[in-house]
Design a protein around this motif. Structure first.
Motif, PDB file in Angstrom:
ATOM      1  N   LYS A  15       0.860  -1.193   0.000  1.00 43.00           N
ATOM      2  CA  LYS A  15       0.000   0.000   0.000  1.00 43.00           C
ATOM      3  C   LYS A  15       0.894   1.241   0.000  1.00 43.00           C
ATOM      4  CE  LYS A  15      -4.255   1.486   1.994  1.00 43.00           C
ATOM      5  NZ  LYS A  15      -4.595   2.174   3.172  1.00 43.00           N
ATOM      6  N   PHE A  16       0.830   1.951  -1.088  1.00 47.18           N
ATOM      7  CA  PHE A  16       1.707   3.111  -1.255  1.00 47.18           C
ATOM      8  C   PHE A  16       0.916   4.395  -1.061  1.00 47.18           C
ATOM      9  CE2 PHE A  16       3.088  -0.410  -3.940  1.00 47.18           C
ATOM     10  CZ  PHE A  16       4.399  -0.563  -3.535  1.00 47.18           C
ATOM     11  N   ASN A  17       1.619   5.464  -0.651  1.00 46.36           N
ATOM     12  CA  ASN A  17       0.926   6.751  -0.613  1.00 46.36           C
ATOM     13  C   ASN A  17       1.180   7.498  -1.929  1.00 46.36           C
ATOM     14  OD1 ASN A  17       3.351   8.219  -0.363  1.00 46.36           O
ATOM     15  ND2 ASN A  17       3.312   8.057   1.879  1.00 46.36           N
ATOM     16  N   GLN A  18       0.650   8.679  -2.034  1.00 49.67           N
ATOM     17  CA  GLN A  18       0.677   9.375  -3.330  1.00 49.67           C
ATOM     18  C   GLN A  18       1.892  10.300  -3.505  1.00 49.67           C
ATOM     19  OE1 GLN A  18      -1.425   8.815  -6.105  1.00 49.67           O
ATOM     20  NE2 GLN A  18      -1.539   7.026  -4.776  1.00 49.67           N
ATOM     21  N   THR A  19       2.856  10.230  -2.567  1.00 51.98           N
ATOM     22  CA  THR A  19       4.056  11.058  -2.728  1.00 51.98           C
ATOM     23  C   THR A  19       4.765  10.655  -4.022  1.00 51.98           C
ATOM     24  OG1 THR A  19       4.277  10.990  -0.330  1.00 51.98           O
ATOM     25  CG2 THR A  19       6.198  11.790  -1.561  1.00 51.98           C
ATOM     26  N   PRO A  20       5.026  11.620  -4.899  1.00 58.80           N
ATOM     27  CA  PRO A  20       5.674  11.245  -6.161  1.00 58.80           C
ATOM     28  C   PRO A  20       7.092  10.723  -5.943  1.00 58.80           C
ATOM     29  CG  PRO A  20       4.903  13.536  -6.205  1.00 58.80           C
ATOM     30  CD  PRO A  20       4.757  13.053  -4.801  1.00 58.80           C
ATOM     31  N   VAL A  21       7.497   9.819  -6.806  1.00 56.12           N
ATOM     32  CA  VAL A  21       8.851   9.254  -6.735  1.00 56.12           C
ATOM     33  C   VAL A  21       9.644   9.814  -7.920  1.00 56.12           C
ATOM     34  CG1 VAL A  21      10.192   7.116  -6.847  1.00 56.12           C
ATOM     35  CG2 VAL A  21       7.991   7.131  -5.655  1.00 56.12           C
ATOM     36  N   ALA A  22      10.822  10.354  -7.628  1.00 52.98           N
ATOM     37  CA  ALA A  22      11.644  10.921  -8.706  1.00 52.98           C
ATOM     38  C   ALA A  22      12.241   9.786  -9.538  1.00 52.98           C
ATOM     39  CB  ALA A  22      12.746  11.794  -8.115  1.00 52.98           C
ATOM     40  N   GLU A  23      12.067   9.874 -10.845  1.00 52.13           N
ATOM     41  CA  GLU A  23      12.605   8.839 -11.730  1.00 52.13           C
ATOM     42  C   GLU A  23      14.129   8.729 -11.559  1.00 52.13           C
ATOM     43  OE1 GLU A  23      11.091   9.084 -15.747  1.00 52.13           O
ATOM     44  OE2 GLU A  23      12.825   7.983 -16.506  1.00 52.13           O
ATOM     45  N   LEU A  25      15.825   9.046  -8.911  1.00 52.50           N
ATOM     46  CA  LEU A  25      16.153   8.237  -7.728  1.00 52.50           C
ATOM     47  C   LEU A  25      16.095   6.747  -8.082  1.00 52.50           C
ATOM     48  CD1 LEU A  25      16.693   7.902  -4.649  1.00 52.50           C
ATOM     49  CD2 LEU A  25      14.199   7.885  -4.340  1.00 52.50           C
ATOM     50  N   VAL A  26      15.089   6.373  -8.864  1.00 51.85           N
ATOM     51  CA  VAL A  26      14.932   4.967  -9.244  1.00 51.85           C
ATOM     52  C   VAL A  26      16.164   4.523 -10.047  1.00 51.85           C
ATOM     53  CG1 VAL A  26      13.468   3.303 -10.467  1.00 51.85           C
ATOM     54  CG2 VAL A  26      12.412   5.213  -9.241  1.00 51.85           C
ATOM     55  N   VAL A  27      16.581   5.355 -10.979  1.00 53.05           N
ATOM     56  CA  VAL A  27      17.750   5.016 -11.814  1.00 53.05           C
ATOM     57  C   VAL A  27      19.009   4.952 -10.936  1.00 53.05           C
ATOM     58  CG1 VAL A  27      19.173   5.778 -13.756  1.00 53.05           C
ATOM     59  CG2 VAL A  27      16.693   6.013 -13.875  1.00 53.05           C
ATOM     60  N   GLU A  28      19.140   5.921 -10.031  1.00 49.18           N
ATOM     61  CA  GLU A  28      20.311   5.962  -9.143  1.00 49.18           C
ATOM     62  C   GLU A  28      20.388   4.677  -8.305  1.00 49.18           C
ATOM     63  OE1 GLU A  28      20.243   9.392  -6.477  1.00 49.18           O
ATOM     64  OE2 GLU A  28      21.366   8.201  -4.999  1.00 49.18           O
ATOM     65  N   LEU A  29      19.239   4.262  -7.762  1.00 51.14           N
ATOM     66  CA  LEU A  29      19.223   3.061  -6.916  1.00 51.14           C
ATOM     67  C   LEU A  29      19.506   1.801  -7.733  1.00 51.14           C
ATOM     68  CD1 LEU A  29      16.152   3.830  -4.594  1.00 51.14           C
ATOM     69  CD2 LEU A  29      18.583   3.999  -4.010  1.00 51.14           C
ATOM     70  N   LEU A  30      18.996   1.761  -8.957  1.00 53.21           N
ATOM     71  CA  LEU A  30      19.261   0.587  -9.813  1.00 53.21           C
ATOM     72  C   LEU A  30      20.738   0.511 -10.170  1.00 53.21           C
ATOM     73  CD1 LEU A  30      16.157   0.537 -12.180  1.00 53.21           C
ATOM     74  CD2 LEU A  30      16.871  -1.318 -10.666  1.00 53.21           C
ATOM     75  N   ASN A  31      21.322   1.671 -10.446  1.00 57.18           N
ATOM     76  CA  ASN A  31      22.766   1.716 -10.746  1.00 57.18           C
ATOM     77  C   ASN A  31      23.582   1.225  -9.574  1.00 57.18           C
ATOM     78  OD1 ASN A  31      23.451   2.535 -13.341  1.00 57.18           O
ATOM     79  ND2 ASN A  31      22.838   4.649 -12.895  1.00 57.18           N
ATOM     80  N   GLU A  32      23.198   1.716  -8.404  1.00 58.45           N
ATOM     81  CA  GLU A  32      23.913   1.335  -7.183  1.00 58.45           C
ATOM     82  C   GLU A  32      23.734  -0.163  -6.910  1.00 58.45           C
ATOM     83  OE1 GLU A  32      24.221   2.895  -2.650  1.00 58.45           O
ATOM     84  OE2 GLU A  32      22.934   4.043  -3.996  1.00 58.45           O
TER      85      GLU A  32
END
Ligand SMILES: Cc1cc2nc3c(=O)[nH]c(=O)nc-3n(C[C@H](O)[C@H](O)[C@H](O)COP(=O)(O)O)c2cc1C
Length: 191
Positions: A15-23, A25-32
């Motif tokens: 169950k997620f809230n509606q706070t937007p997620v920066a794309e 950040l997703v790329v940074e975490l996948l790289n890491e």
């Protein structure tokens, strides 16, 4: 947080809230996450990211096509379909993960396992940043038609969809089966 606590405390979030997620950040975490996976082989994988309302709706429609197009699917009430669609499109981001296949089963499995390890790293790194995830492999996303829709190629294998977003509350962990219960001492005698 220690690594052991991070591994122990990470929970699947549904169950997620509606706070937007920066794309980014997703790329940074996948790289890491990929950087933390030690491999002498080149791991072959790629992702499709559905982070806009339009792309999330499209992805939900592709999944629903498979469900509603099935023999039993036409009996699913419209309200339930709408509810599913809303729940899916309300989730801030969906990472569709695709692995490459190799020249033989061993190579394909090695690569698939490597991608899974990277995804586990990704989930853990996300958790450190309060980003929750659900690794999803439900049957409704396991059809050739769905793979075609999302562009999985001949030499590729669909791994799953990681749904992600921030959350207000983490669920409690489930009990785990102890290692002893999965343990047999090999005697060398015939079974
Ligand atoms: C390879 C893999 C596939 C999964 N597929 C699904 C799925 O299809 N549906 C689902 O609800 N959860 C799925 N999960 C999430 C697990 O069910 C979840 O990890 C499990 O409930 C344990 O919860 P925890 O991650 O909080 O420890 C999957 C997890 C993994 C690693």
């Amino acid at each position: 947080m220690s690594l052991a606590s991070l591994i122990r405390e990470r929970r699947t979030i549904r169950k997620f809230n509606q706070t937007p997620v920066a794309e980014e950040l997703v790329v940074e975490l996948l790289n890491e996450a990929a950087g933390l996976f030690p491999s002498s082989d080149t791991v072959i994988w790629r992702c499709l990211y559905a982070g806009t309302s339009e792309s999330r709706t499209r992805l939900a429609d592709y999944m629903l096509e498979q469900m509603t197009g099935s023999r039993l699917g036409k009996w699913i009430p419209g309200k339930m379909i709408e509810l599913f669609k809303k729940r899916f499109t309300d989730i801030p981001g969906h990472v569709v993960v695709i692995a490459g296949t190799g020249p033989d089963r061993r190579a394909s499995n090695r690569n698939y396992a490597a991608v899974c390890s990277i995804l586990q790293n990704f989930q853990l790194l996300g958790w450190e940043r309060q980003l929750g995830m659900l690794w999803d492999t439900e049957p409704m996303m396991q059809s050739e038609e769905f793979f075609k829709r999302i562009g999985v190629r001949e030499n590729e294998r669909f791994v799953g969809i990681i749904h992600l977003g921030y959350f207000d509350k983490a669920p409690r962990g489930r009990a785990r089966t102890s290692a002893e219960k999965k343990w047999t001492v090999y005697t060398g005698r015939k079974a």
